[in-house]
Design a protein around this motif. Structure first.
Motif, PDB file in Angstrom:
ATOM      1  N   MET A 152       0.836  -1.202   0.000  1.00 14.51           N
ATOM      2  CA  MET A 152       0.000   0.000   0.000  1.00 14.51           C
ATOM      3  C   MET A 152       0.869   1.248   0.000  1.00 14.51           C
ATOM      4  O   MET A 152       0.614   2.205  -0.721  1.00 14.51           O
ATOM      5  CB  MET A 152      -0.917  -0.025   1.222  1.00 14.51           C
ATOM      6  N   ARG A 153       1.930   1.219   0.842  1.00 13.08           N
ATOM      7  CA  ARG A 153       2.794   2.394   0.917  1.00 13.08           C
ATOM      8  C   ARG A 153       3.499   2.626  -0.398  1.00 13.08           C
ATOM      9  O   ARG A 153       3.710   3.761  -0.827  1.00 13.08           O
ATOM     10  CB  ARG A 153       3.810   2.202   2.047  1.00 13.08           C
ATOM     11  N   GLY A 154       3.897   1.529  -1.094  1.00 17.54           N
ATOM     12  CA  GLY A 154       4.545   1.666  -2.396  1.00 17.54           C
ATOM     13  C   GLY A 154       3.621   2.294  -3.410  1.00 17.54           C
ATOM     14  O   GLY A 154       4.022   3.142  -4.211  1.00 17.54           O
ATOM     15  N   GLY A 155       2.327   1.886  -3.385  1.00 23.58           N
ATOM     16  CA  GLY A 155       1.361   2.453  -4.313  1.00 23.58           C
ATOM     17  C   GLY A 155       1.144   3.935  -4.053  1.00 23.58           C
ATOM     18  O   GLY A 155       1.025   4.732  -4.986  1.00 23.58           O
ATOM     19  N   LEU A 156       1.098   4.326  -2.778  1.00 26.68           N
ATOM     20  CA  LEU A 156       0.927   5.737  -2.424  1.00 26.68           C
ATOM     21  C   LEU A 156       2.126   6.550  -2.871  1.00 26.68           C
ATOM     22  O   LEU A 156       1.974   7.675  -3.379  1.00 26.68           O
ATOM     23  CB  LEU A 156       0.719   5.871  -0.915  1.00 26.68           C
ATOM     24  N   ALA A 157       3.326   5.987  -2.698  1.00 28.12           N
ATOM     25  CA  ALA A 157       4.540   6.701  -3.113  1.00 28.12           C
ATOM     26  C   ALA A 157       4.546   6.917  -4.620  1.00 28.12           C
ATOM     27  O   ALA A 157       4.906   7.998  -5.105  1.00 28.12           O
ATOM     28  CB  ALA A 157       5.785   5.925  -2.679  1.00 28.12           C
ATOM     29  N   ARG A 158       4.165   5.881  -5.397  1.00 24.81           N
ATOM     30  CA  ARG A 158       4.105   6.013  -6.852  1.00 24.81           C
ATOM     31  C   ARG A 158       3.082   7.071  -7.251  1.00 24.81           C
ATOM     32  O   ARG A 158       3.305   7.864  -8.165  1.00 24.81           O
ATOM     33  CB  ARG A 158       3.766   4.672  -7.502  1.00 24.81           C
ATOM     34  N   HIS A 159       1.938   7.070  -6.542  1.00 28.61           N
ATOM     35  CA  HIS A 159       0.886   8.054  -6.813  1.00 28.61           C
ATOM     36  C   HIS A 159       1.416   9.460  -6.603  1.00 28.61           C
ATOM     37  O   HIS A 159       1.210  10.353  -7.441  1.00 28.61           O
ATOM     38  CB  HIS A 159      -0.310   7.784  -5.896  1.00 28.61           C
ATOM     39  N   THR A 160       2.121   9.672  -5.494  1.00 32.24           N
ATOM     40  CA  THR A 160       2.656  10.995  -5.177  1.00 32.24           C
ATOM     41  C   THR A 160       3.674  11.442  -6.222  1.00 32.24           C
ATOM     42  O   THR A 160       3.661  12.599  -6.680  1.00 32.24           O
ATOM     43  CB  THR A 160       3.313  10.986  -3.783  1.00 32.24           C
ATOM     44  N   ARG A 161       4.576  10.526  -6.611  1.00 30.64           N
ATOM     45  CA  ARG A 161       5.572  10.880  -7.621  1.00 30.64           C
ATOM     46  C   ARG A 161       4.919  11.183  -8.964  1.00 30.64           C
ATOM     47  O   ARG A 161       5.353  12.061  -9.693  1.00 30.64           O
ATOM     48  CB  ARG A 161       6.595   9.755  -7.767  1.00 30.64           C
ATOM     49  N   GLY A 162       3.838  10.418  -9.282  1.00 30.31           N
ATOM     50  CA  GLY A 162       3.130  10.664 -10.527  1.00 30.31           C
ATOM     51  C   GLY A 162       2.492  12.044 -10.546  1.00 30.31           C
ATOM     52  O   GLY A 162       2.579  12.764 -11.540  1.00 30.31           O
ATOM     53  N   VAL A 163       1.857  12.440  -9.450  1.00 26.83           N
ATOM     54  CA  VAL A 163       1.238  13.763  -9.366  1.00 26.83           C
ATOM     55  C   VAL A 163       2.304  14.848  -9.448  1.00 26.83           C
ATOM     56  O   VAL A 163       2.135  15.863 -10.143  1.00 26.83           O
ATOM     57  CB  VAL A 163       0.423  13.897  -8.071  1.00 26.83           C
ATOM     58  N   ASP A 164       3.419  14.649  -8.749  1.00 25.35           N
ATOM     59  CA  ASP A 164       4.508  15.626  -8.798  1.00 25.35           C
ATOM     60  C   ASP A 164       5.035  15.786 -10.215  1.00 25.35           C
ATOM     61  O   ASP A 164       5.330  16.903 -10.665  1.00 25.35           O
ATOM     62  CB  ASP A 164       5.654  15.200  -7.865  1.00 25.35           C
ATOM     63  N   LEU A 165       5.167  14.665 -10.924  1.00 24.82           N
ATOM     64  CA  LEU A 165       5.658  14.724 -12.294  1.00 24.82           C
ATOM     65  C   LEU A 165       4.699  15.502 -13.178  1.00 24.82           C
ATOM     66  O   LEU A 165       5.121  16.350 -13.976  1.00 24.82           O
ATOM     67  CB  LEU A 165       5.856  13.305 -12.833  1.00 24.82           C
ATOM     68  N   MET A 166       3.405  15.239 -13.045  1.00 25.20           N
ATOM     69  CA  MET A 166       2.422  15.954 -13.854  1.00 25.20           C
ATOM     70  C   MET A 166       2.462  17.451 -13.577  1.00 25.20           C
ATOM     71  O   MET A 166       2.380  18.275 -14.502  1.00 25.20           O
ATOM     72  CB  MET A 166       1.029  15.394 -13.598  1.00 25.20           C
ATOM     73  N   LYS A 167       2.599  17.812 -12.326  1.00 33.88           N
ATOM     74  CA  LYS A 167       2.668  19.235 -11.972  1.00 33.88           C
ATOM     75  C   LYS A 167       3.922  19.877 -12.550  1.00 33.88           C
ATOM     76  O   LYS A 167       3.881  21.011 -13.064  1.00 33.88           O
ATOM     77  CB  LYS A 167       2.635  19.400 -10.456  1.00 33.88           C
ATOM     78  N   ASN A 168       5.049  19.177 -12.460  1.00 31.08           N
ATOM     79  CA  ASN A 168       6.298  19.720 -13.005  1.00 31.08           C
ATOM     80  C   ASN A 168       6.205  19.929 -14.504  1.00 31.08           C
ATOM     81  O   ASN A 168       6.651  20.956 -15.042  1.00 31.08           O
ATOM     82  CB  ASN A 168       7.468  18.782 -12.680  1.00 31.08           C
ATOM     83  N   ILE A 169       5.616  18.949 -15.199  1.00 27.18           N
ATOM     84  CA  ILE A 169       5.482  19.062 -16.651  1.00 27.18           C
ATOM     85  C   ILE A 169       4.556  20.218 -17.021  1.00 27.18           C
ATOM     86  O   ILE A 169       4.843  20.990 -17.945  1.00 27.18           O
ATOM     87  CB  ILE A 169       4.948  17.739 -17.237  1.00 27.18           C
ATOM     88  N   SER A 170       3.465  20.359 -16.279  1.00 32.67           N
ATOM     89  CA  SER A 170       2.485  21.400 -16.611  1.00 32.67           C
ATOM     90  C   SER A 170       3.032  22.799 -16.369  1.00 32.67           C
ATOM     91  O   SER A 170       2.510  23.773 -16.930  1.00 32.67           O
ATOM     92  CB  SER A 170       1.212  21.193 -15.792  1.00 32.67           C
ATOM     93  N   ASN A 171       4.089  22.925 -15.553  1.00 32.05           N
ATOM     94  CA  ASN A 171       4.642  24.238 -15.238  1.00 32.05           C
ATOM     95  C   ASN A 171       5.808  24.643 -16.139  1.00 32.05           C
ATOM     96  O   ASN A 171       6.371  25.731 -15.988  1.00 32.05           O
ATOM     97  CB  ASN A 171       5.111  24.276 -13.777  1.00 32.05           C
ATOM     98  N   ILE A 172       6.181  23.789 -17.081  1.00 35.50           N
ATOM     99  CA  ILE A 172       7.295  24.103 -17.979  1.00 35.50           C
ATOM    100  C   ILE A 172       6.824  25.083 -19.048  1.00 35.50           C
ATOM    101  O   ILE A 172       5.764  24.893 -19.648  1.00 35.50           O
ATOM    102  CB  ILE A 172       7.827  22.830 -18.655  1.00 35.50           C
ATOM    103  N   PRO A 173       7.587  26.147 -19.309  1.00 38.32           N
ATOM    104  CA  PRO A 173       7.208  27.084 -20.385  1.00 38.32           C
ATOM    105  C   PRO A 173       7.140  26.357 -21.731  1.00 38.32           C
ATOM    106  O   PRO A 173       8.024  25.584 -22.075  1.00 38.32           O
ATOM    107  CB  PRO A 173       8.341  28.120 -20.365  1.00 38.32           C
ATOM    108  N   GLN A 174       6.095  26.601 -22.463  1.00 39.16           N
ATOM    109  CA  GLN A 174       5.932  25.972 -23.775  1.00 39.16           C
ATOM    110  C   GLN A 174       6.615  26.819 -24.844  1.00 39.16           C
ATOM    111  O   GLN A 174       6.776  28.024 -24.671  1.00 39.16           O
ATOM    112  CB  GLN A 174       4.446  25.814 -24.091  1.00 39.16           C
ATOM    113  N   PRO A 175       7.022  26.192 -25.963  1.00 36.11           N
ATOM    114  CA  PRO A 175       6.867  24.780 -26.318  1.00 36.11           C
ATOM    115  C   PRO A 175       8.001  23.924 -25.753  1.00 36.11           C
ATOM    116  O   PRO A 175       9.111  24.416 -25.547  1.00 36.11           O
ATOM    117  CB  PRO A 175       6.930  24.795 -27.849  1.00 36.11           C
ATOM    118  N   PHE A 176       7.728  22.650 -25.515  1.00 33.26           N
ATOM    119  CA  PHE A 176       8.756  21.732 -25.035  1.00 33.26           C
ATOM    120  C   PHE A 176       8.377  20.307 -25.390  1.00 33.26           C
ATOM    121  O   PHE A 176       7.220  20.002 -25.697  1.00 33.26           O
ATOM    122  CB  PHE A 176       8.948  21.860 -23.519  1.00 33.26           C
TER     123      PHE A 176
END
Length: 271
Positions: free
Chosen positions: A1-25
């Motif tokens: 369960m903890r592994g799944g939560l950690a993956r979820h958190t990293r996935g959300v962080d990745l999406m946020k990081n990507i969405s904040n990159i100046p376009q185009p990229f």
């Protein structure tokens, strides 16, 4: 369960990081499909290329052991802890004697990336296959096949000209061809027909997905009116006997999702 939560958190962080990159990229990395809209984040344009499943598996098998022509010691750098009995394990023995590396779920590789983050995506079966197909239809601008790479590049140039204008000329340039010749996997060879048939049976879901992608790709070429420049191999009923191991090996694909998400933020490429 903890592994799944950690993956979820990293996935959300990745999406946020990507969405904040100046376009185009452009962002390129081995990451299982992430549904940005689920978290009210704008979905990026998804593109991908897959290859014949058995060719991919065999190329990765020998690449992990012997690397490519870029360096004689390349394989030792990538797999320093691999013992000689594993490094020189005959591919036929690996397949026919059911070594973990050559049996499910290790050969169930392509579908999980398109299926996504759900734990069931890693279980070989109809559920993961159908979810992967659905994601392709609903979330990907283009998924091409490596065996028809030149047509893939032409379509990318047509669909995303800001990023891919002139890409086919670059691909055909002498400098690129020289570099491409260096990435061929060393010591790669075809297993026996018996071993190939066993492997094909184990990868039946992978092939159903590959054939689906190939059909969708051909349909897109027809709709756009693209005149094919590729010469795809003819998959006759005896194609296992004639499998061609001729496509170059991309970057090492032997990665788990946890590592993907941990390293993902360092693989941003701006244009």
């Amino acid at each position: 369960m903890r592994g799944g939560l950690a993956r979820h958190t990293r996935g959300v962080d990745l999406m946020k990081n990507i969405s904040n990159i100046p376009q185009p990229f452009l962002y390129t990395r081995h990451v299982h499909f992430l549904n940005f809209t689920r978290f009210r984040i704008e979905q990026p344009v998804y593109i991908n290329i897959i290859r014949d499943p058995i060719n991919r598996f065999l190329s990765n098998y020998f690449f992990r052991r012997f690397g490519d022509w870029r360096g004689e010691q390349n394989h030792l750098i990538r797999t320093p802890g691999m013992k000689d009995d594993e490094r020189y394990l005959d591919i036929n023995v690996c397949i026919l004697e059911n070594y973990p590396e050559c049996s499910n779920p290790r050969v169930f590789y392509i579908i999980p990336y398109f299926c996504g983050q759900h734990p069931q995506c890693r279980e070989p079966g109809i559920w993961a296959l159908e979810r992967a197909k659905q994601n392709v239809q609903e979330n990907y601008l283009l998924v091409g096949i490596l065996e028809e790479l030149e047509d893939v590049l032409l379509l990318l140039e047509r669909l995303l000209p800001h990023y891919f204008t002139g890409v086919l000329n670059i691909y055909k340039s002498p400098d690129y061809k020289k570099m491409g010749n260096m990435t061929g996997t060393v010591r790669k060879h075809t297993p026996t027909l018996e071993a190939l048939q066993v492997l094909y049976h184990r990868m039946r879901y992978e092939y159903e997905f590959y054939n689906f992608i190939r059909d969708q790709f051909h349909l897109m070429k027809k709709k756009i009116g693209l005149k094919s420049v590729s010469q795809p191999p003819a998959h006759s009923p005896a194609f296992l006997r004639e499998l061609a191991l001729r496509t170059p090996e991309p970057l090492d694909e032997d990665e788990e999702l946890d590592t993907d998400l941990e390293d993902a933020n360092s693989w941003l490429v701006h244009s």
